[in-house]
Design an enzyme around this catalytic site. Structure first.
Site, PDB file in Angstrom:
ATOM      1  CE  LYS A  75     -32.196 -61.086   5.822  1.00  0.00           C
ATOM      2  NZ  LYS A  75     -31.451 -62.163   5.945  1.00  0.00           N
ATOM      3  CB  SER A 150     -33.056 -64.615   8.390  1.00  0.00           C
ATOM      4  OG  SER A 150     -31.691 -64.158   7.769  1.00  0.00           O
ATOM      5  CB  SER A 174     -30.382 -66.577   6.073  1.00  0.00           C
ATOM      6  OG  SER A 174     -30.435 -67.032   7.261  1.00  0.00           O
TER       7      SER A 174
END
Length: 482
Positions: A75, A150, A174
């Site tokens: 990420k 996210s 997330s």
């Protein structure tokens, strides 16, 4: 794509090389990215250089770990030395960190191959990955729908087999919510189990890094590699890290599972409710005792979170001012104008919204009424969980009230978007481990997630129940047709 264990076997028997495995992942990324947009940057040269080193070790007869030669997505809010880290924000568009995060350092040491940095909601603020300043990631099961957020880029990349496993971060769901939307396994560990050093902060008392995998075993292997004490993180826990694979057993005799009654009522999509009820019945068939458990303050998690998280964000994001690093507004007349224009131009709408909410909640005259009260409710939510774990080993509930929604469907209604994290937020507020795994599909063929919640540092219970359920079903064996 094969599992970590299967790929490891292929590497050590020389059925395929790490270079071939890495090249196959990069080729798949090349093919799918025009439609999927999971990655903000693809680190092909870096990945192939790492793979070559692994192949040299194997050729020399050296022993390699399970993750050596395995393609991994990272990420893009995890610092990677010499490789851009944007947090999905224009304000960090050209930022190249001079240091490595602890988790990526551990993966490098284990020989894992980073194939790229994955897309996310800006500064991890969002539930759909639509808040990225750069691109809109699609859900591999339906390209018109969102992958969740996210960590939507990481979830979509694993679901689409662009990498074997990936790292995400979870502040209010997330990791688990996009895992549910994309039909993969996603785990948020106990707060403090995994070092946050090098994770760009959103809400420091809630953020936690965790794994995505196509199976529970793959997630357990990745968790075991990144967990552990780190003196550079003041919230890091000094605990011994077991081999989590030892807890992966196929039956649940002697385990007690609690069903959170507050999560199965109004607002739950009918297909989600049916899939979760069927999963609970399956846990019972596997030998678990099932009982209903009330967590009366569970429903207060959402309003509590949207005071605490923005408050912490308003403090954490104050560092982006155009002075030291990141984006700076052009030709300001004075320092104040530089601050204002840099932040106005550099931050997106959702980030600005949360900074303003947080700043307001922390302001003189409102601190006691909002922030302090939210912290008290947080304690009550934690106490509800503590009482529940006096009688059960694991709690179950849906990961999300619905399956993946269409892109653009909720962007005009932030409150509707926030409800996507209704089931996941209380777990972060209490600092507990939580895992989402596939438990079915809705009539549109979209994945449904089952959430398992454990007591503090009881990842063993969560992984045990998840693995037993997974092995008795075939949901994890289905793949999107891309």
């Amino acid at each position: 794509m094969a599992s970590i264990r299967e790929l490891h076997q292929q590497l050590i028997t020389k059925a395929q090389s790490a270079t071939e495995l890495t090249q196959a992942a990069l080729d798949r990324i090349d093919t799918l990215e025009p439609h999927l947009k999971s990655f903000l940057s693809v680190t092909a040269d870096h990945a192939l250089a790492q793979a070559k080193q692994i192949d040299q070790k194997i050729a020399a007869g050296e022993e390699i770990g399970l993750l050596a030669g395995i393609p991994v997505g990272i990420k893009d809010n995890l610092s990677t030395k010499g490789i851009p880290t944007t947090c999905g924000s224009k304000i960090l568009e050209n930022f190249v960190p001079p240091y490595e995060s602890t988790v990526t350092q551990k993966l490098q040491a284990a020989g894992a191959i980073m194939v790229g940095k994955t897309n996310l909601d800006e500064f991890a603020m969002g539930s759909s990955t639509e808040n990225s300043a750069y691109q809109l990631t699609a859900n591999p099961w339906d390209l018109e729908r969102v992958p969740g957020g996210s960590s939507g880029g990481s979830a979509a990349a694993v679901a689409a087999e662009e990498c074997v496993v990936a790292l995400g971060s979870d502040t209010g769901g997330s990791i688990r919510q996009p895992a549910s939307f994309c039909g993969v396994v996603g785990m948020k560990p106990t707060y403090g189990l995994v070092s946050r050093y090098g994770l760009v902060a959103y809400a420091s008392s809630l953020d936690q890094i965790g794994p995505f995998g196509r199976t529970v075993e793959d997630a357990a292997i990745l968790l075991g590699e990144i967990a552990g004490y780190d003196p550079r993180d003041s919230t890091s826990l000094k605990v011994e890290i077991p081999d989590y694979r030892q807890f992966l057993k196929p039956d649940l005799k002697g385990k007690t599972v609690g069903v959170i009654t507050e999560t199965l009522g109004e607002g739950l999509d009918e297909s989600v409710a049916q899939a979760v009820q069927a999963a609970i019945a399956q846990l019972q068939d596997l030998g678990a005792a099932v009982q209903e458990i009330s967590c009366p303050r569970f429903r207060y998690g959402l309003p509590t979170y949207y005071i605490i998280a923005p408050s912490e964000a308003s403090a954490n994001l104050a560092r982006y001012d155009g002075v030291r690093y990141g984006y700076r507004a052009k030709n300001p007349e004075d320092l104040l104008q530089m601050y204002c224009e840099t932040r106005s131009q550099g931050f997106g709408a959702e980030v600005k919204r949360r900074i303003m909410i947080g700043t307001y909640a922390l302001s003189a005259g409102y601190y006691d009424a909002y922030y302090l009260k939210a912290q008290k409710v947080r304690t009550l939510i934690k106490q509800d969980f503590e009482r529940a774990f006096e009688s059960v080993d694991v709690l179950v509930c849906p990961t999300c009230p619905t399956t993946a929604f269409k892109a653009g469907e909720k962007t005009a209604d932030p409150l509707s978007m926030y409800l996507s994290d209704l089931m996941t937020i209380p777990v972060n507020l209490a600092g507990l481990p939580g895992l989402s795994l596939p438990c079915g599909f809705d009539p549109q063929g979209l994945p449904i997630g089952l959430q398992l919640i454990g007591d503090v540092l009881r990842e063993d219970n969560v992984l045990h129940v998840a693995y037993a359920y997974e092995q008795s079903t075939d949901w994890h064996q289905r793949s999107p047709q891309l």
